[in-house]
Each structure stands twice: as structure tokens, then as C-alpha cells.
Design a protein around this motif. Structure first.
Motif, PDB file in Angstrom:
ATOM      1  N   HIS A 192      -5.951  -6.553   8.873  1.00 50.05           N
ATOM      2  CA  HIS A 192      -5.023  -5.420   8.964  1.00 50.05           C
ATOM      3  C   HIS A 192      -5.457  -4.543  10.144  1.00 50.05           C
ATOM      4  CE1 HIS A 192      -3.828  -6.832   4.948  1.00 50.05           C
ATOM      5  NE2 HIS A 192      -2.709  -6.151   5.140  1.00 50.05           N
ATOM      6  N   ASP A 239      -1.492  -8.073   9.760  1.00 48.34           N
ATOM      7  CA  ASP A 239      -0.315  -7.548   9.073  1.00 48.34           C
ATOM      8  C   ASP A 239      -0.062  -6.080   9.437  1.00 48.34           C
ATOM      9  OD1 ASP A 239      -0.254 -10.004   7.859  1.00 48.34           O
ATOM     10  OD2 ASP A 239       0.011  -9.214   5.837  1.00 48.34           O
ATOM     11  N   ASP A 240       1.193  -5.672   9.341  1.00 49.35           N
ATOM     12  CA  ASP A 240       1.680  -4.299   9.454  1.00 49.35           C
ATOM     13  C   ASP A 240       1.945  -3.852  10.899  1.00 49.35           C
ATOM     14  OD1 ASP A 240       1.350  -4.346   6.725  1.00 49.35           O
ATOM     15  OD2 ASP A 240      -0.445  -3.097   6.713  1.00 49.35           O
ATOM     16  N   HIS A 250       7.511  -8.452   9.325  1.00 46.07           N
ATOM     17  CA  HIS A 250       6.870  -8.025   8.072  1.00 46.07           C
ATOM     18  C   HIS A 250       7.843  -7.070   7.360  1.00 46.07           C
ATOM     19  CE1 HIS A 250       3.394  -7.810   5.529  1.00 46.07           C
ATOM     20  NE2 HIS A 250       3.033  -6.589   5.838  1.00 46.07           N
ATOM     21  N   HIS A 257       8.570  -2.358   4.748  1.00 42.61           N
ATOM     22  CA  HIS A 257       7.399  -2.744   3.953  1.00 42.61           C
ATOM     23  C   HIS A 257       7.595  -2.525   2.446  1.00 42.61           C
ATOM     24  CE1 HIS A 257       3.132  -3.376   2.949  1.00 42.61           C
ATOM     25  NE2 HIS A 257       3.002  -3.905   4.151  1.00 42.61           N
ATOM     26  N   PRO A 270       5.271  -8.423   2.542  1.00 44.54           N
ATOM     27  CA  PRO A 270       4.516  -7.183   2.294  1.00 44.54           C
ATOM     28  C   PRO A 270       3.881  -7.215   0.898  1.00 44.54           C
ATOM     29  CG  PRO A 270       6.674  -6.681   3.215  1.00 44.54           C
ATOM     30  CD  PRO A 270       6.672  -8.147   2.901  1.00 44.54           C
TER      31      PRO A 270
HETATM   32 ZN    ZN Z   1       1.609  -5.255   4.922  1.00 40.18          ZN
END
Ligand code: ZN
Length: 255
Positions: free
Chosen positions: A13, A67-68, A132, A136, A172
Motif C-alpha cells: 500500500h 493498492d489505492d 481499484h 473504494h 477494495p
Molecule cells: Zn484498497
């Protein structure tokens, strides 16, 4: 400890310079140790799309996914990867581009997200960009129509931004249901990453790619164990149980 040569996908992350505010982020200095470890131990970095194409991937193939879309990834992950001639895959939450991860509490340095220019630069430099969703959400709590909207709109926005097809996705919170899988297919994605741990080829379904989670305390030696076992918990008690179980199976098979 036996080392394995099976392909594996890792999930990262944020990569902050300061101590991480969440267990899922990894401090920049530790991330650099990971890259050094992978390089000195002969691991080849691919992206997910490439890995999907291999009939038999070269030994020691690994994909790093992020991710994100945290802003600190640019300085602390993207640039070190480029310096080492390495590739990775990013999953972007499109409503948060240039903003903050709204599901992570109040805005702070560590919840700041990548800008559109940064994402474009990363893509132009050979990094793989996937979606993604837009906002989310926990997709399993949404209607099929709402899920399709999240999946289609984020894909379109990224394709407009990057001027190339976006065919990868990550769920997510790792949450999905039957409708999600249908919506992912209907939106035109070719593959999707879950948060269930295991080897890359554990599932035949390209929409259920497994990944091993990287946590804030993961030193290079913990990383090494994760690459050997493809599980999230590589504590010594857990590994002792694993070996005992294998020994038992072996003994049972001999009888
Ligand atoms: Zn995420």
C-alpha cells in the motif's frame, strides 16, 4: 528452509518516509531493502499482465502490486523501481486522484494520493496501471448496477488519462460477491487481484488472482519467508505448525 521458484504476487500500500500510520503501509527505507533483497537473490520483476501471458513463467518471477494509489509511492517506490530497472503494478482509486484516501480517516501526508500527472508519468515509464474502483467501496454491499458503474467509470477515466487499455482490477478490501465477478467481466476487465494469500497459479480463474500481503513490520527476512511459503503469517509458530502438518501428511502417506 526450502526455497520455491513459483511465481508470486505481493500486495503493498503506502510507502511513507515516516513510520507508517497503518499496518498495511511499509516504510520507504524497508521497501528499499525489499528491492535489494529481490535483486541480489535473482528475482525477476514482471507485471500482472505479463504474468498472465506466460505459459511457464521464468523461475523466481514476482509481481509487486500497490493498492489505492498513495502519493508517497511516487518518490519512495516508483523512482527506486525505475533506478533499478524494475516494473510494478498500481491499482488506482479514481475519485481520489490528487485528493486523500477518504476511507482512511482525516486527511494527512500518508493518505495523500497520486496526481493524474504522476500516474501518467508512471504509466509512460512502463508501470502497469489497473483500476481499484472510483470510490473504494465494499463492492459486495452494492447492487450489480452500482458495482458495474464503479468498475466501468474508473476504467474509462484511466483509459482517457493514459490513452491505453486498462484491463486489470483489484477488489477494495478484498471484498466481492458473485455479482462482482459478473460486473468485472461485463466492464471488460481481463484479470483481477484478490487479497487471499497463495501462489499466483493457485486459482484457475483470472479474476481471483491471489496475493501475499506486505505488512509494516516486514523486514527482508520476513519477505524471504513469505516468498517461500506464500502465506501472510510467517511467524515461527505458524511455520512450525506448517512443517509438523507436512511431516504428518508424509507419514500418513507412507502407511
Ligand atoms: Zn484498497
Amino acid at each position: 528452509m526450502t526455497s520455491t521458484l513459483k511465481p508470486i504476487v505481493l500486495m503493498y500500500h503506502g510507502t511513507p518516509t515516516a513510520p507508517p500510520i497503518t499496518d498495511y503501509s511499509l516504510r520507504a527505507s524497508l521497501f528499499k531493502h525489499h528491492l535489494t533483497y529481490l535483486k541480489t537473490n535473482g528475482w525477476h520483476l514482471a507485471n500482472v499482465g505479463k504474468l498472465m501471458q506466460f505459459q511457464n513463467s521464468p523461475s523466481k518471477t514476482i509481481v509487486l502490486t500497490f493498492d489505492d494509489g498513495y502519493a508517497d509511492n511516487f518518490e519512495n517506490a516508483f523512482l527506486p523501481l525505475i533506478e533499478n530497472g524494475m516494473k510494478a503494478t498500481w491499482f488506482i482509486t479514481t475519485d481520489c486522484i490528487s485528493k486523500y484516501a477518504q476511507w482512511m480517516g482525516s486527511p494527512s501526508e500518508q493518505t495523500k494520493m497520486l496526481s493524474a500527472d504522476q500516474i501518467r508519468e508512471m504509466s509512460d515509464a512502463g508501470m502497469e496501471i489497473g483500476s481499484h474502483t472510483c470510490s473504494h467501496p465494499d463492492l459486495s454491499q452494492l447492487s450489480f448496477k452500482q458495482q458495474l458503474e464503479e468498475l466501468t467509470r474508473s476504467k474509462q477515466l484511466l483509459e482517457d488519462l493514459l490513452q491505453k487499455p486498462v484491463t486489470g482490477f483489484a477488489y477494495p478490501f478484498g471484498r466481492y460477491n458473485e455479482d462482482t465477478l459478473k460486473a468485472v467481466r461485463a466492464a471488460g476487465y481481463k484479470w483481477a487481484c484478490s487479497t487471499r494469500s497463495g501462489w499466483f497459479k493457485k486459482e484457475d480463474d483470472p479474476l481471483l488472482i491471489r496475493r501475499v500481503t506486505v505488512f509494516s513490520g516486514d523486514t527482508s527476512s520476513i519477505l524471504a519467508r513469505k516468498l517461500s511459503f506464500a502465506v501472510n503469517d510467517v511467524s515461527l509458530t505458524k511455520l512450525a505448525t506448517y512443517y509438523l502438518q507436512r511431516l504428518k501428511t508424509k507419514l500418513t502417506n507412507k502407511q
